[in-house]
Design a protein around this motif. Structure first.
Motif, PDB file in Angstrom:
ATOM      1  N   ARG A 186      25.842   0.502 -15.094  1.00 27.82           N
ATOM      2  CA  ARG A 186      24.208   0.101 -15.204  1.00 27.82           C
ATOM      3  C   ARG A 186      23.850  -1.312 -15.430  1.00 27.82           C
ATOM      4  N   ARG A 187      24.791  -2.245 -15.639  1.00 25.41           N
ATOM      5  CA  ARG A 187      24.643  -3.491 -15.639  1.00 25.41           C
ATOM      6  C   ARG A 187      24.601  -4.325 -14.431  1.00 25.41           C
ATOM      7  N   GLU A 188      25.544  -3.618 -13.570  1.00 27.54           N
ATOM      8  CA  GLU A 188      25.595  -4.211 -12.102  1.00 27.54           C
ATOM      9  C   GLU A 188      24.146  -3.642 -11.367  1.00 27.54           C
ATOM     10  N   LEU A 189      23.798  -2.477 -11.506  1.00 33.07           N
ATOM     11  CA  LEU A 189      22.544  -2.102 -11.108  1.00 33.07           C
ATOM     12  C   LEU A 189      21.188  -2.970 -11.378  1.00 33.07           C
ATOM     13  N   ILE A 190      21.356  -3.078 -12.891  1.00 33.98           N
ATOM     14  CA  ILE A 190      20.242  -3.834 -13.152  1.00 33.98           C
ATOM     15  C   ILE A 190      20.114  -5.382 -12.671  1.00 33.98           C
ATOM     16  N   ALA A 191      21.292  -5.925 -12.545  1.00 33.24           N
ATOM     17  CA  ALA A 191      21.511  -7.052 -11.827  1.00 33.24           C
ATOM     18  C   ALA A 191      20.946  -7.133 -10.368  1.00 33.24           C
ATOM     19  N   ALA A 192      21.129  -5.848  -9.710  1.00 37.19           N
ATOM     20  CA  ALA A 192      20.793  -5.928  -8.065  1.00 37.19           C
ATOM     21  C   ALA A 192      19.169  -5.491  -8.296  1.00 37.19           C
ATOM     22  N   GLY A 193      18.512  -5.424  -9.226  1.00 37.20           N
ATOM     23  CA  GLY A 193      17.052  -5.080  -9.428  1.00 37.20           C
ATOM     24  C   GLY A 193      16.766  -3.510  -9.732  1.00 37.20           C
ATOM     25  N   VAL A 194      17.486  -2.869 -10.058  1.00 34.73           N
ATOM     26  CA  VAL A 194      17.572  -1.549 -10.266  1.00 34.73           C
ATOM     27  C   VAL A 194      16.770  -1.314 -11.930  1.00 34.73           C
ATOM     28  N   GLU A 195      15.833  -0.506 -12.126  1.00 35.96           N
ATOM     29  CA  GLU A 195      15.304  -0.272 -13.410  1.00 35.96           C
ATOM     30  C   GLU A 195      15.645   1.049 -13.858  1.00 35.96           C
ATOM     31  N   PHE A 196      15.665   1.315 -15.278  1.00 34.57           N
ATOM     32  CA  PHE A 196      16.271   2.522 -15.683  1.00 34.57           C
ATOM     33  C   PHE A 196      14.984   3.096 -16.778  1.00 34.57           C
ATOM     34  N   ASP A 197      14.847   4.437 -17.035  1.00 36.23           N
ATOM     35  CA  ASP A 197      14.133   4.751 -17.764  1.00 36.23           C
ATOM     36  C   ASP A 197      14.690   5.354 -19.342  1.00 36.23           C
ATOM     37  N   SER A 198      15.739   5.418 -19.042  1.00 33.82           N
ATOM     38  CA  SER A 198      16.589   6.144 -20.453  1.00 33.82           C
ATOM     39  C   SER A 198      17.956   5.385 -20.470  1.00 33.82           C
ATOM     40  N   GLN A 199      18.814   6.018 -21.702  1.00 36.78           N
ATOM     41  CA  GLN A 199      20.180   5.536 -21.716  1.00 36.78           C
ATOM     42  C   GLN A 199      20.880   6.425 -21.591  1.00 36.78           C
TER      43      GLN A 199
END
Length: 303
Positions: A186-199
């Motif tokens: 998740r952290r790697e994807l967020i760093a790549a600009g990906v947004e999340f809706d849930s945990q």
């Protein structure tokens, strides 16, 4: 423990029966997960009419008429909104991503269940049998359907936490199992600009696959990348409007059965969900091997 079902129809004569067949499969998996459920249906002419952009919105907080008026004012076209439980199925004569952008502008906190051509995603909290009846699933039509019964282990029991996770255009993912390194990915994807809706750990896998596909990779390659990136026990079904793919982890810990005939391809967590399918007695039936990508593409059919 959750239940996965999926059905890919090859014969147009069977399209009117998709919902009834999928409902039977989903309800057979109720005891594998009775806190919530979800489905994705490709090709229903009422839920997602051909030639119109379609999105599924969950718990909008406004009436169907209010949503239709707000989106019509934003887009300058007529917008259709129908309620199926807590899900609103929205369609309009624009591209699905344009429709999605308008919905997010009008309702910034809205939870998107899915979007894409010919795709309807429904989610809800409660027993799968009750949800299937409330949705009118048995009357749905189309060429492909995916379903999931959830026993929550990683996040709250909400409609938004139910599967499928449909985070890319025309695609969705359902999952039985758990990922031990989902926080890292998740952290790697967020760093790549990906947004999340849930945990939910499943959303991490869905976002990972969507990110791979958006980069131009084929689904087989994306799932191979997933197998090398994610740790844990899992069976995954990944669908697109034109394809259907299954993969299990390296030790194939979570159950899965695939059946195939000339008329259809189906998978489920247990065989009993397949037992009522037409022609099952002549089907080729097997358990998918560890980390082998099983992938079917929708064949073109003549009118």
């Amino acid at each position: 423990m959750c239940g996965i079902v999926g059905l890919h129809l090859r014969k147009p004569d069977l399209y009117p029966r998709l919902g009834a067949l999928l409902a039977g499969m989903l309800c057979e998996m109720e005891d594998r997960g009775a806190d919530s459920a979800g489905i994705a249906v490709y090709g229903d002419p009422t839920w997602s009419p051909a030639g119109r952009g379609a999105i599924s919105l969950i718990a909008v907080g406004a009436s169907t008429d209010e949503v239709a008026r707000a989106l019509a004012a934003e887009l300058g076209v007529d917008v259709s909104v129908q309620a199926r439980g807590t899900t609103y199925l929205v369609n309009a004569g624009v591209d699905s991503e344009e429709l999605l952008a308008a919905a997010r502008k009008a309702y910034p906190k809205v939870l998107v269940g899915g979007f894409g051509s010919d795709l309807a995603v429904l989610k809800g909290v409660g027993r799968p049998t009750a949800l299937a009846e409330a949705w009118g699933l048995a009357g749905a039509q189309g060429w492909q359907g995916v379903g999931h019964t959830r026993m929550a282990t990683e996040s709250a029991v909400t409609a938004g936490g139910a599967h499928p996770y449909a985070v890319g255009p025309d695609q969705c993912l359902v999952h039985n199992g758990s990922f031990s390194n989902h926080a890292t990915v998740r952290r790697e994807l967020i760093a790549a600009g990906v947004e999340f809706d849930s945990q939910n750990d499943t959303e991490v896998a869905a976002r990972f696959v969507a990110h791979q596909l958006a980069a131009g990779k084929e689904v087989d390659v994306a799932l191979k990348e997933l197998c090398t990136t994610f740790d844990g026990f899992y069976t995954l079904l990944v669908s697109h409007r034109d394809s259907f793919a299954v993969v299990r982890d390296a030790i194939a810990c979570k159950p899965a059965v695939i059946a195939e005939t000339d008329d259809w391809v189906a998978m489920a967590s247990e065989f009993r969900a397949l037992a009522h399918l037409p022609g099952i007695e002549a089907a080729r039936i097997w358990e998918p091997e560890p980390e082998v990508i099983y992938h079917w593409t929708r064949a073109e059919v003549s009118a």
